[in-house]
Scaffold this motif. Structure first.
Motif, PDB file in Angstrom:
ATOM      1  N   LYS A  57       0.842  -1.194   0.000  1.00 39.03           N
ATOM      2  CA  LYS A  57       0.000   0.000   0.000  1.00 39.03           C
ATOM      3  C   LYS A  57       0.874   1.239   0.000  1.00 39.03           C
ATOM      4  N   MET A  58       0.315   2.305  -0.522  1.00 34.51           N
ATOM      5  CA  MET A  58       0.974   3.614  -0.449  1.00 34.51           C
ATOM      6  C   MET A  58      -0.104   4.643  -0.144  1.00 34.51           C
ATOM      7  N   PRO A  59      -0.406   4.830   1.119  1.00 28.76           N
ATOM      8  CA  PRO A  59      -1.514   5.720   1.502  1.00 28.76           C
ATOM      9  C   PRO A  59      -1.247   7.195   1.220  1.00 28.76           C
ATOM     10  N   ASN A  60       0.035   7.568   1.150  1.00 27.66           N
ATOM     11  CA  ASN A  60       0.376   8.946   0.818  1.00 27.66           C
ATOM     12  C   ASN A  60       1.769   8.973   0.187  1.00 27.66           C
ATOM     13  N   ALA A  61       2.186  10.137  -0.224  1.00 24.53           N
ATOM     14  CA  ALA A  61       3.434  10.255  -0.989  1.00 24.53           C
ATOM     15  C   ALA A  61       4.681   9.988  -0.159  1.00 24.53           C
ATOM     16  N   SER A  62       4.544   9.910   1.146  1.00 23.28           N
ATOM     17  CA  SER A  62       5.728   9.764   1.984  1.00 23.28           C
ATOM     18  C   SER A  62       5.785   8.442   2.734  1.00 23.28           C
ATOM     19  N   PHE A  63       4.931   7.470   2.375  1.00 22.32           N
ATOM     20  CA  PHE A  63       4.926   6.244   3.152  1.00 22.32           C
ATOM     21  C   PHE A  63       4.360   5.084   2.334  1.00 22.32           C
ATOM     22  N   SER A  64       5.038   3.946   2.444  1.00 24.13           N
ATOM     23  CA  SER A  64       4.541   2.737   1.802  1.00 24.13           C
ATOM     24  C   SER A  64       4.818   1.539   2.696  1.00 24.13           C
ATOM     25  N   THR A  65       3.979   0.528   2.596  1.00 22.85           N
ATOM     26  CA  THR A  65       4.184  -0.710   3.350  1.00 22.85           C
ATOM     27  C   THR A  65       4.107  -1.908   2.421  1.00 22.85           C
ATOM     28  N   LEU A  66       4.866  -2.916   2.759  1.00 24.68           N
ATOM     29  CA  LEU A  66       4.793  -4.221   2.106  1.00 24.68           C
ATOM     30  C   LEU A  66       4.482  -5.230   3.205  1.00 24.68           C
ATOM     31  N   LYS A  67       3.371  -5.936   3.057  1.00 27.72           N
ATOM     32  CA  LYS A  67       2.919  -6.866   4.086  1.00 27.72           C
ATOM     33  C   LYS A  67       2.936  -8.281   3.555  1.00 27.72           C
ATOM     34  N   ILE A  68       3.379  -9.197   4.390  1.00 24.99           N
ATOM     35  CA  ILE A  68       3.360 -10.618   4.062  1.00 24.99           C
ATOM     36  C   ILE A  68       2.544 -11.319   5.155  1.00 24.99           C
ATOM     37  N   GLN A  69       1.486 -11.973   4.744  1.00 29.70           N
ATOM     38  CA  GLN A  69       0.616 -12.631   5.707  1.00 29.70           C
ATOM     39  C   GLN A  69      -0.068 -13.847   5.076  1.00 29.70           C
ATOM     40  N   PRO A  70       0.170 -15.050   5.550  1.00 34.78           N
ATOM     41  CA  PRO A  70       1.155 -15.417   6.558  1.00 34.78           C
ATOM     42  C   PRO A  70       2.539 -15.591   5.938  1.00 34.78           C
ATOM     43  N   SER A  71       3.560 -15.370   6.702  1.00 37.39           N
ATOM     44  CA  SER A  71       4.926 -15.498   6.183  1.00 37.39           C
ATOM     45  C   SER A  71       5.344 -16.971   6.132  1.00 37.39           C
TER      46      SER A  71
END
Lengths: 109, 114
Positions: free
Chosen positions: B68-82
């Motif tokens: 996800k990239m909710p705004n121009a200054s932050f992004s997340t990469l999620k792994i579920q389940p790892s």
């Protein structure tokens, strides 16, 4: 499929020698060809880049040679130094970046 | 300029757990890229965003991965389940315009899934 093929996988050069790494690409839509240098534990960092309208670009000891008709490009490191020991990646871009597999260069003192 | 910031730098987790990797791109850059690096597969592009919008996620290996990239200054990469095969170094990079210009890489997050 591997869009950018890089060779050799590893390279050992004596200090003061010339290091040469080669890359070949398939997609003629690529229009930006950078080389990245990566030290252990660090992210890749841009070293030098070329666009297909020129055949050579030189920055200090680093030179890119580009052959558009053969779809090949190479990195030459002149007067190689132990501090150049790192992994080098070629890449090709047409909006996103496709990387070669990398070449581990060791420069022996 | 602080460069691309990634956190955490190292993550060790057990199989089945959720993992979230974070990235702050260089201010003013409008493209963001997530890569995975392993000895076997080299540097793989997972997904990239332009102006906070996902453009190409064809490199995301499975539905277990999401970004996800909710705004121009932050992004997340999620792994579920790892899973143990997710063990790798994950890099975030940013650029001014969809990779046609220099991409600046962060220091990476080394993920180990046991």
């Amino acid at each position: 499929q591997q869009q950018v093929k890089q060779s050799p996988q590893s390279l050992i050069v004596q200090k003061g020698g010339i290091s040469i790494i080669n890359c070949a690409y398939e997609n003629t839509a690529f229009d930006y060809f950078p080389w990245y240098q990566q030290f252990p534990g660090k992210g890749p960092a841009l070293l030098i880049a070329i666009r297909p309208d020129v055949s050579e670009k030189k920055e200090g000891r680093f030179t890119i040679s580009f052959n558009k008709s053969a779809k090949q490009f190479s990195l030459h490191i002149m007067d190689s130094q132990p501090g150049d020991s790192a992994t080098y990646f070629c890449a090709a871009s047409r909006g996103d970046m496709r990387f070669g597999a990398g070449t581990r260069l060791t420069v022996k003192p | 300029d602080a460069g691309v910031i990634q956190s955490p730098r190292h993550e060790v987790t057990e199989m089945g757990q959720e993992v979230t990797l974070r990235c702050k791109p260089i201010s003013g850059h409008n493209s963001l890229f997530w890569y995975r690096q392993t000895m076997m597969r080299g540097l793989e592009l997972l997904i990239y965003f332009n102006n906070n919008v996902p453009i190409d996620d064809s490199g995301m290996p499975e539905d277990r991965f999401s970004a996800k990239m909710p705004n121009a200054s932050f992004s997340t990469l999620k792994i579920q389940p790892s899973e143990p095969r997710d063990s790798a170094v994950y890099f975030c990079a940013s650029s001014l315009n969809r990779g046609r210009y220099e991409q600046y890489f962060g220091p990476g997050t080394r993920l180990t899934v046991t």
